[in-house]
Motif scaffolding. Structure first.
Motif, PDB file in Angstrom:
ATOM      1  N   LYS A 226       0.833  -1.211   0.000  1.00 37.15           N
ATOM      2  CA  LYS A 226       0.000   0.000   0.000  1.00 37.15           C
ATOM      3  C   LYS A 226       0.866   1.259   0.000  1.00 37.15           C
ATOM      4  CE  LYS A 226      -4.018  -2.097   2.265  1.00 37.15           C
ATOM      5  NZ  LYS A 226      -4.930  -2.033   3.449  1.00 37.15           N
ATOM      6  N   SER A 227       1.857   1.287   0.880  1.00 33.43           N
ATOM      7  CA  SER A 227       2.721   2.473   0.968  1.00 33.43           C
ATOM      8  C   SER A 227       3.943   2.370   0.065  1.00 33.43           C
ATOM      9  CB  SER A 227       3.179   2.685   2.412  1.00 33.43           C
ATOM     10  OG  SER A 227       3.921   1.563   2.871  1.00 33.43           O
ATOM     11  N   ASN A 228       4.147   1.190  -0.534  1.00 28.43           N
ATOM     12  CA  ASN A 228       5.289   0.957  -1.417  1.00 28.43           C
ATOM     13  C   ASN A 228       6.618   1.184  -0.689  1.00 28.43           C
ATOM     14  OD1 ASN A 228       6.305   0.064  -3.831  1.00 28.43           O
ATOM     15  ND2 ASN A 228       6.059   1.997  -4.911  1.00 28.43           N
ATOM     16  N   VAL A 229       6.704   0.640   0.533  1.00 28.48           N
ATOM     17  CA  VAL A 229       7.900   0.797   1.362  1.00 28.48           C
ATOM     18  C   VAL A 229       8.449  -0.585   1.706  1.00 28.48           C
ATOM     19  CG1 VAL A 229       8.819   1.612   3.565  1.00 28.48           C
ATOM     20  CG2 VAL A 229       7.134   2.988   2.343  1.00 28.48           C
ATOM     21  N   LEU A 230       9.764  -0.752   1.498  1.00 28.22           N
ATOM     22  CA  LEU A 230      10.450  -1.969   1.890  1.00 28.22           C
ATOM     23  C   LEU A 230      11.034  -1.751   3.284  1.00 28.22           C
ATOM     24  CD1 LEU A 230      11.506  -4.821   1.068  1.00 28.22           C
ATOM     25  CD2 LEU A 230      13.582  -3.677   0.283  1.00 28.22           C
ATOM     26  N   ASN A 231      10.558  -2.510   4.253  1.00 28.73           N
ATOM     27  CA  ASN A 231      10.997  -2.371   5.643  1.00 28.73           C
ATOM     28  C   ASN A 231      12.098  -3.379   5.940  1.00 28.73           C
ATOM     29  OD1 ASN A 231       8.912  -0.379   6.747  1.00 28.73           O
ATOM     30  ND2 ASN A 231       7.582  -1.974   5.885  1.00 28.73           N
ATOM     31  N   LEU A 232      13.246  -2.870   6.378  1.00 24.26           N
ATOM     32  CA  LEU A 232      14.402  -3.709   6.681  1.00 24.26           C
ATOM     33  C   LEU A 232      14.621  -3.761   8.183  1.00 24.26           C
ATOM     34  CD1 LEU A 232      16.901  -2.393   3.966  1.00 24.26           C
ATOM     35  CD2 LEU A 232      15.296  -4.311   3.787  1.00 24.26           C
ATOM     36  N   SER A 233      14.601  -4.959   8.755  1.00 26.62           N
ATOM     37  CA  SER A 233      14.906  -5.143  10.175  1.00 26.62           C
ATOM     38  C   SER A 233      16.405  -5.368  10.322  1.00 26.62           C
ATOM     39  CB  SER A 233      14.134  -6.342  10.738  1.00 26.62           C
ATOM     40  OG  SER A 233      12.741  -6.137  10.616  1.00 26.62           O
ATOM     41  N   THR A 234      17.065  -4.544  11.119  1.00 28.66           N
ATOM     42  CA  THR A 234      18.526  -4.582  11.207  1.00 28.66           C
ATOM     43  C   THR A 234      19.004  -4.597  12.656  1.00 28.66           C
ATOM     44  OG1 THR A 234      18.595  -2.159  11.032  1.00 28.66           O
ATOM     45  CG2 THR A 234      18.886  -3.402   9.008  1.00 28.66           C
ATOM     46  N   SER A 235      20.215  -5.125  12.840  1.00 30.86           N
ATOM     47  CA  SER A 235      20.906  -5.095  14.132  1.00 30.86           C
ATOM     48  C   SER A 235      22.373  -4.842  13.829  1.00 30.86           C
ATOM     49  CB  SER A 235      20.668  -6.399  14.901  1.00 30.86           C
ATOM     50  OG  SER A 235      21.095  -7.511  14.140  1.00 30.86           O
ATOM     51  N   ARG A 236      23.280  -5.329  14.657  1.00 31.63           N
ATOM     52  CA  ARG A 236      24.704  -5.060  14.474  1.00 31.63           C
ATOM     53  C   ARG A 236      25.505  -6.356  14.347  1.00 31.63           C
ATOM     54  NH1 ARG A 236      22.415  -1.280  13.601  1.00 31.63           N
ATOM     55  NH2 ARG A 236      22.702   0.875  14.340  1.00 31.63           N
ATOM     56  N   THR A 237      26.572  -6.249  13.579  1.00 27.98           N
ATOM     57  CA  THR A 237      27.558  -7.318  13.462  1.00 27.98           C
ATOM     58  C   THR A 237      28.912  -6.630  13.302  1.00 27.98           C
ATOM     59  OG1 THR A 237      28.200  -9.309  12.249  1.00 27.98           O
ATOM     60  CG2 THR A 237      27.237  -7.526  10.955  1.00 27.98           C
ATOM     61  N   SER A 238      29.924  -7.355  12.904  1.00 28.36           N
ATOM     62  CA  SER A 238      31.237  -6.744  12.666  1.00 28.36           C
ATOM     63  C   SER A 238      31.832  -7.319  11.391  1.00 28.36           C
ATOM     64  CB  SER A 238      32.186  -7.002  13.847  1.00 28.36           C
ATOM     65  OG  SER A 238      32.584  -8.355  13.890  1.00 28.36           O
ATOM     66  N   TYR A 239      32.779  -6.582  10.834  1.00 29.50           N
ATOM     67  CA  TYR A 239      33.414  -7.020   9.595  1.00 29.50           C
ATOM     68  C   TYR A 239      34.148  -8.338   9.799  1.00 29.50           C
ATOM     69  CZ  TYR A 239      35.701  -6.565   5.057  1.00 29.50           C
ATOM     70  OH  TYR A 239      36.115  -6.767   3.765  1.00 29.50           O
TER      71      TYR A 239
END
Length: 551
Positions: A226-239
């Motif tokens: 409906k809103s044409n939005v891609l929601n990304l769930s994110t947290s942290r990691t390291s290289y």
């Protein structure tokens, strides 16, 4: 598999301590033989001494050459041991993913698919040689899949090659926005097996230049139609976590065990929500000229992946320090505006440092029109990457000139401790912000319509000539508009700095031999095709400029 086993054995053989011991012992014997042979009896002590010194020096020189050759071989073998370079084997392994039919326009109707579909590249060479089958059991399902892939490449009306990459989302309408549901406190807990074997896994990157950073991990993705939005769930990691998980999926440790056969042994890779790997978000993208040429990199040998192969010009990890985020909470705030600012900041910083091109001056950026999609790389265990396209408001020849000038200024600045008298008189200080790692790579501009990929995912330009011939870019080249008098005024650098400058100036591309392409570049090309090609990308880039001006 036999080729990979041979490479592994050769790499281990060169890495053994006793190999160095034997090498030094043999060279010591050679030195003694040379001393005995040249140091003949006589009363002239000085001549005998000089001959003995020459013999030792010659043996040391031979040893140095052998060690350099050994290091070059190990560096060349490293990538294929970390992740397999047999793309087709990975595609056959993860047969649970469905491909796109040859006559289907990719993702025109359904642009979001959580499970993913294989991407395909349709720009294949005009002259296609039939690939050699590799499956011994001709009656197996694997052999049937391989024969179908070879037939579609050789004889198909619309020939293509399939990539070991599955698309989660494609911004085919250039109208989707991003939003982050970010948790900066949570950091993924690596599996105990990975942590226990970390010293062995990090050893897979012996010949790569690496440094650790806190990076963004993708935990999941959902699309709101409906809103044409891609929601990304994110947290942290390291290289480093990414290096010891996604980036060495096929590195053998503990009697042949690999992370792939421990964690991703099924017919599909684990969903992002259940994956035990680092899954650091990568940012990849193409840079186009205004007349339809694309910038391509031949990567250096010190890169952590795709050494000495063709790659895309925009290639970086999503570092927390480079994002436009709340400095107090280190959080990417939810909402489209916050996502736009975060992505703008990291991309503009990378392009300005790497190529001297400034956002809003040399190119426009609007997330809806520059975002291509989200794809998971199966070679790296389903590592997620965001893909973008940038169109510079310069034609190819002028863009090449700009890049040469920017690289030239940086090389000269790094080759001299003080600036030339000419630059002092003008009051100019050369820009030294460009990463020196760029000089280990070579770059060129190629006409988009001339790009072609063969069955083994290689690209070559030996068939091109005239107006289609790629334009070489030498980042070590001095500006041609400097006069001889101005050049004479420049202070002379030391011998060591002269050598570095010479190496930079001598880096050119060898385009005749087909060269393998990194998975990032292949995916960039496939996504650009999926959204309609370079012309459609330019069309929506222009729309973005118009909307920004109206706003």
């Amino acid at each position: 598999m036999k080729r990979n086993n041979f490479r592994r054995k050769l790499y281990d053989f060169l890495n053994e301590k006793w190999f160095n011991l034997i090498l030094y012992s043999v060279l010591a014997v050679v030195a003694v033989i040379l001393i005995v042979f040249f140091g003949t009896s006589g009363d002239d002590f000085i001549k005998t001494f000089i001959k003995d010194v020459f013999s030792v020096f010659f043996a040391a020189l031979v040893a140095t050459i052998f060690l350099l050759l050994k290091r070059w071989l190990q560096s060349s073998l490293e990538d294929s041991l970390k992740t397999t370079n047999d793309h087709h084997a990975i595609i056959r392994k993860y047969h649970g993913y469905q491909g796109i039919a040859a006559d289907e326009t990719p993702f025109r109707t359904t642009k979001f698919d959580k499970e993913g579909k294989y991407l395909r590249i349709f720009c294949v060479p005009a002259k296609r040689r039939k690939a050699k089958p590799t499956i011994k059991d001709k009656c197996s399902k694997e052999a049937a899949r391989e024969n179908a892939a070879i037939y579609s490449y050789k004889n198909g009306e619309k020939p293509f090659v399939t990539l070991p990459s599955v698309a989660v989302f494609i911004n085919s309408g250039f109208d989707a926005s991003l939003s982050f549901n970010d948790d900066p406190v949570s950091q993924e807990k690596m599996d105990d097996n990975i942590i226990a074997n970390a010293p062995f896994l990090i050893g897979a990157h012996n010949f790569s230049k690496i440094s650790n950073n806190k990076t963004i991990r993708l935990d999941g993705a959902d699309y709101d139609e409906k809103s044409n939005v891609l929601n990304l769930s994110t947290s942290r990691t390291s290289y480093y976590h990414m290096l010891i998980s996604n980036r060495c999926m096929d590195y053998e440790f503990n009697n042949g065990i690999t992370l792939r056969n421990m964690f991703e042994y099924g017919s599909t890779v684990s969903p992002l929500e259940k994956s035990k790997l680092s899954n650091q978000i990568g940012i990849n993208g193409l840079i186009f000229s205004s007349d339809g040429w694309v910038l391509i990199e031949k990567r250096g040998r010190n890169k952590s992946t795709w050494k000495n192969e063709f790659g895309q010009p925009l290639s970086l990890s999503m570092k927390e320090s480079k994002l436009e985020i709340n400095k107090t909470s280190s959080k990417i705030e939810p909402g489209e505006e916050s996502a736009e600012n975060a992505i703008r900041n990291i991309i503009s910083d990378s392009i300005e440092r790497g190529y001297g091109l400034e956002m809003d001056k040399d190119y426009s950026f609007d997330l809806k029109h520059n975002f291509l999609g989200v794809v998971r790389d199966l070679l790296e265990g389903g590592k997620p990457n965001l893909y973008f396209s940038i169109v510079v408001n310069l034609e190819a020849k002028k863009l090449r000139q700009r890049l040469n000038e920017y690289g030239g200024r940086n090389v000269i600045a790094k080759a001299n401790t003080e600036f030339s008298s000419f630059e002092k008189e003008k009051g100019e200080k050369p820009d030294t912000s460009m990463s020196y790692e760029k000089y280990s790579s070579s770059f060129f501009l190629a006409k988009w319509s001339s790009l072609s990929i063969d069955y083994y995912y290689r690209m070559a330009f030996s068939h091109l000539s005239g107006n289609d011939k790629p334009m070489k870019i030498q980042f070590g080249k001095r500006d041609k508009d400097k006069t001889k008098e101005e050049t004479k005024k420049k202070e002379k650098p030391s011998c060591g700095k002269k050598l570095k400058l010479l190496k930079s100036r001598c880096r050119i591309l060898h385009l005749r031999k087909p060269r393998a392409c990194g998975e990032g570049l292949l995916t960039c090309i496939a996504l650009a095709e999926a959204v309609g090609g370079a012309d459609r990308i330019k069309e929506f880039e222009g729309l973005g400029e118009k909307e920004n001006a109206d706003g």
